[in-house]
Design a protein around this motif. Sequence first.
Motif, PDB file in Angstrom:
ATOM      1  N   SER A 354       7.550  -9.200  -1.465  1.00 38.56           N
ATOM      2  CA  SER A 354       8.672 -10.009  -0.992  1.00 38.56           C
ATOM      3  C   SER A 354       8.223 -11.437  -0.754  1.00 38.56           C
ATOM      4  O   SER A 354       7.127 -11.678  -0.232  1.00 38.56           O
ATOM      5  CB  SER A 354       9.239  -9.426   0.305  1.00 38.56           C
ATOM      6  N   ALA A 355       9.070 -12.366  -1.143  1.00 34.80           N
ATOM      7  CA  ALA A 355       8.805 -13.771  -0.869  1.00 34.80           C
ATOM      8  C   ALA A 355       9.415 -14.199   0.463  1.00 34.80           C
ATOM      9  O   ALA A 355       9.064 -15.238   1.021  1.00 34.80           O
ATOM     10  CB  ALA A 355       9.382 -14.641  -1.986  1.00 34.80           C
ATOM     11  N   ASP A 356      10.340 -13.375   0.983  1.00 37.10           N
ATOM     12  CA  ASP A 356      11.095 -13.758   2.179  1.00 37.10           C
ATOM     13  C   ASP A 356      10.661 -13.039   3.450  1.00 37.10           C
ATOM     14  O   ASP A 356      10.955 -13.498   4.553  1.00 37.10           O
ATOM     15  CB  ASP A 356      12.588 -13.481   1.958  1.00 37.10           C
ATOM     16  N   HIS A 357       9.993 -11.906   3.303  1.00 40.87           N
ATOM     17  CA  HIS A 357       9.624 -11.099   4.458  1.00 40.87           C
ATOM     18  C   HIS A 357       8.159 -10.697   4.333  1.00 40.87           C
ATOM     19  O   HIS A 357       7.614 -10.620   3.235  1.00 40.87           O
ATOM     20  CB  HIS A 357      10.485  -9.828   4.546  1.00 40.87           C
ATOM     21  N   ASP A 358       7.528 -10.412   5.474  1.00 45.93           N
ATOM     22  CA  ASP A 358       6.153  -9.935   5.420  1.00 45.93           C
ATOM     23  C   ASP A 358       6.158  -8.468   4.991  1.00 45.93           C
ATOM     24  O   ASP A 358       6.666  -7.601   5.718  1.00 45.93           O
ATOM     25  CB  ASP A 358       5.463 -10.089   6.765  1.00 45.93           C
ATOM     26  N   ILE A 359       5.596  -8.208   3.840  1.00 47.88           N
ATOM     27  CA  ILE A 359       5.693  -6.874   3.252  1.00 47.88           C
ATOM     28  C   ILE A 359       4.912  -5.845   4.059  1.00 47.88           C
ATOM     29  O   ILE A 359       5.286  -4.669   4.115  1.00 47.88           O
ATOM     30  CB  ILE A 359       5.231  -6.902   1.774  1.00 47.88           C
ATOM     31  N   PHE A 360       3.834  -6.276   4.735  1.00 47.52           N
ATOM     32  CA  PHE A 360       3.072  -5.313   5.527  1.00 47.52           C
ATOM     33  C   PHE A 360       3.806  -4.941   6.818  1.00 47.52           C
ATOM     34  O   PHE A 360       3.649  -3.840   7.336  1.00 47.52           O
ATOM     35  CB  PHE A 360       1.680  -5.850   5.847  1.00 47.52           C
ATOM     36  N   THR A 361       4.619  -5.864   7.342  1.00 41.85           N
ATOM     37  CA  THR A 361       5.465  -5.525   8.489  1.00 41.85           C
ATOM     38  C   THR A 361       6.532  -4.522   8.056  1.00 41.85           C
ATOM     39  O   THR A 361       6.836  -3.564   8.778  1.00 41.85           O
ATOM     40  CB  THR A 361       6.128  -6.786   9.072  1.00 41.85           C
ATOM     41  N   ILE A 362       7.070  -4.715   6.862  1.00 41.71           N
ATOM     42  CA  ILE A 362       8.019  -3.742   6.309  1.00 41.71           C
ATOM     43  C   ILE A 362       7.330  -2.391   6.149  1.00 41.71           C
ATOM     44  O   ILE A 362       7.901  -1.338   6.468  1.00 41.71           O
ATOM     45  CB  ILE A 362       8.575  -4.242   4.960  1.00 41.71           C
ATOM     46  N   ALA A 363       6.093  -2.418   5.665  1.00 38.97           N
ATOM     47  CA  ALA A 363       5.343  -1.175   5.500  1.00 38.97           C
ATOM     48  C   ALA A 363       5.160  -0.473   6.838  1.00 38.97           C
ATOM     49  O   ALA A 363       5.287   0.759   6.935  1.00 38.97           O
ATOM     50  CB  ALA A 363       3.989  -1.463   4.867  1.00 38.97           C
ATOM     51  N   ASP A 364       4.882  -1.252   7.905  1.00 35.57           N
ATOM     52  CA  ASP A 364       4.750  -0.661   9.233  1.00 35.57           C
ATOM     53  C   ASP A 364       6.056  -0.001   9.677  1.00 35.57           C
ATOM     54  O   ASP A 364       6.050   1.092  10.266  1.00 35.57           O
ATOM     55  CB  ASP A 364       4.351  -1.731  10.255  1.00 35.57           C
ATOM     56  N   ARG A 365       7.169  -0.662   9.388  1.00 40.42           N
ATOM     57  CA  ARG A 365       8.479  -0.093   9.763  1.00 40.42           C
ATOM     58  C   ARG A 365       8.749   1.198   8.977  1.00 40.42           C
ATOM     59  O   ARG A 365       9.297   2.157   9.524  1.00 40.42           O
ATOM     60  CB  ARG A 365       9.590  -1.108   9.495  1.00 40.42           C
ATOM     61  N   MET A 366       8.363   1.220   7.710  1.00 39.36           N
ATOM     62  CA  MET A 366       8.556   2.425   6.909  1.00 39.36           C
ATOM     63  C   MET A 366       7.671   3.565   7.422  1.00 39.36           C
ATOM     64  O   MET A 366       8.091   4.734   7.462  1.00 39.36           O
ATOM     65  CB  MET A 366       8.243   2.144   5.440  1.00 39.36           C
ATOM     66  N   THR A 367       6.465   3.237   7.835  1.00 43.16           N
ATOM     67  CA  THR A 367       5.579   4.244   8.412  1.00 43.16           C
ATOM     68  C   THR A 367       6.205   4.831   9.672  1.00 43.16           C
ATOM     69  O   THR A 367       6.177   6.052   9.894  1.00 43.16           O
ATOM     70  CB  THR A 367       4.206   3.638   8.733  1.00 43.16           C
ATOM     71  N   ALA A 368       6.785   3.980  10.495  1.00 44.60           N
ATOM     72  CA  ALA A 368       7.433   4.447  11.720  1.00 44.60           C
ATOM     73  C   ALA A 368       8.618   5.355  11.408  1.00 44.60           C
ATOM     74  O   ALA A 368       8.979   6.214  12.228  1.00 44.60           O
ATOM     75  CB  ALA A 368       7.887   3.250  12.553  1.00 44.60           C
ATOM     76  N   ARG A 369       9.196   5.193  10.234  1.00 47.72           N
ATOM     77  CA  ARG A 369      10.322   6.040   9.835  1.00 47.72           C
ATOM     78  C   ARG A 369       9.868   7.327   9.150  1.00 47.72           C
ATOM     79  O   ARG A 369      10.698   8.073   8.635  1.00 47.72           O
ATOM     80  CB  ARG A 369      11.265   5.255   8.914  1.00 47.72           C
ATOM     81  N   GLY A 370       8.564   7.547   9.110  1.00 47.14           N
ATOM     82  CA  GLY A 370       8.064   8.815   8.589  1.00 47.14           C
ATOM     83  C   GLY A 370       7.608   8.817   7.148  1.00 47.14           C
ATOM     84  O   GLY A 370       7.370   9.883   6.581  1.00 47.14           O
ATOM     85  N   TRP A 371       7.454   7.625   6.556  1.00 47.80           N
ATOM     86  CA  TRP A 371       6.997   7.545   5.172  1.00 47.80           C
ATOM     87  C   TRP A 371       5.498   7.223   5.135  1.00 47.80           C
ATOM     88  O   TRP A 371       5.014   6.423   5.937  1.00 47.80           O
ATOM     89  CB  TRP A 371       7.750   6.448   4.411  1.00 47.80           C
ATOM     90  N   SER A 372       4.797   7.848   4.202  1.00 46.98           N
ATOM     91  CA  SER A 372       3.412   7.467   3.944  1.00 46.98           C
ATOM     92  C   SER A 372       3.456   6.320   2.940  1.00 46.98           C
ATOM     93  O   SER A 372       3.941   6.492   1.812  1.00 46.98           O
ATOM     94  CB  SER A 372       2.628   8.651   3.363  1.00 46.98           C
TER      95      SER A 372
END
Length: 421
Positions: A354-372
């Motif tokens: 992503s050019a607009d968002h921090d992709i690793f922060t998105i990854a952290d949010r996805m992890t919190a939602r139960g995704w590896s």
Amino acid sequence: MSQAGPPEGAPLPREGRSWAELAQALRDLKRDDLDWRRGRHAAFVWHADADVEQVAREAYALFMTENGLGLRVFPSLRRMEADVVAMVRHLLGGDAATTGHLTSGGTESIFLATHAARQWARQQRPDVTEPEIVAPWSAHPAVNKAAHYLGMTVRRVPVGTDFRADGAAMAAAITPRTVMLYGSAPTYSLGVIDPIAGLADLARTHGLWLHVDACVGGILAPFVRALGHPVPEFGLALPGVTSVSADLHKSGYTAKGASVVLFRSAEHQAAGRYDFDDWPTGLYSVNTFTGTRPGGASAAAWAVMHFLGESGYRRIAATVMEAKGRLVEGLARIGGGGLHVWGEPELWAVGFGSADHDIFTIADRMTARGWSVGRIREPRGIHLMLTPVHAPIVGEYLADLAGSVDETRGAARPSPTRAVY
């Protein structure tokens, strides 16, 4: 004098336990493991369906005790291995001269190809005492691991703007010590196929060994091509390719512990064979790094490939490519187009950023939602390999991804996060 008891933390219990108790204990141990049956994973597990899993499980059990080191006394394993190698040879453009063998996985296949290349160079170019490998920066770490053990050096070359191997840059990196070139079909991180035809021409021009790491894509990619998707040739049909590795337990959907390494000729294969007879029992001669090999992995590979056949693999290819299409289309819609795929992956593996968002922060949010979540360090991104189990949950994944993007809006960009494979 009283007898001292076993030391604290002794590895064995005083008395054995019942299977019923152990089975429950094993189920309890699995509770925190990756939830791959629901497609919550980015990699590590390749699951086609329950029927394929059952075939692999039962075939493995039938040959669980047989040892692939003793092919003389287990001719069944010899026949199955020869049959599997022949099927893979057909898929990857080999001919009657092509040889190969089963290994424990991609790392061993790459190690054996690298070892054979080194030994071949010692025969053909004995003046090269410090052999080098030229590989794109995107190459799997297994090639560096092999070089580490074999006393070789890997010269990693920056990739092109399309994230594929840069043939001109690799040509410029060749030195008098270079013995091997390396390319991927596809790369692990972004799923793009290197320009193997160009690397093959380069290898022929300089008289070098070219290994193609098709561990991820080797078995299923030919069926993706047969469905009409643009998948370039990467196998032994290209004259400059010397060896190819293809994991059966990845896109072949067989049980873990099975890969194939193919060689252009018996002479190339023989270069990597290990022989030793200076001990009491006589000649020890093997093509693999491992000695004892589980017969179950070979039997499961043979059974699954015959169970699926061309029609089964074509069906899997259609499923994963359709799922990939829906994923890519959905990514473009999230956050007003704030997510994008890196490069143009030909197969089912995708890396996006992503050019607009921090992709690793998105990854952290996805992890919190139960995704590896698989992370890519450069370019910063999220990595996903699609299998049939992902097809029903692409919509769920995209919805959680959209929610994760919304949660990152306005958030401070964190310091760089280390991506760990």
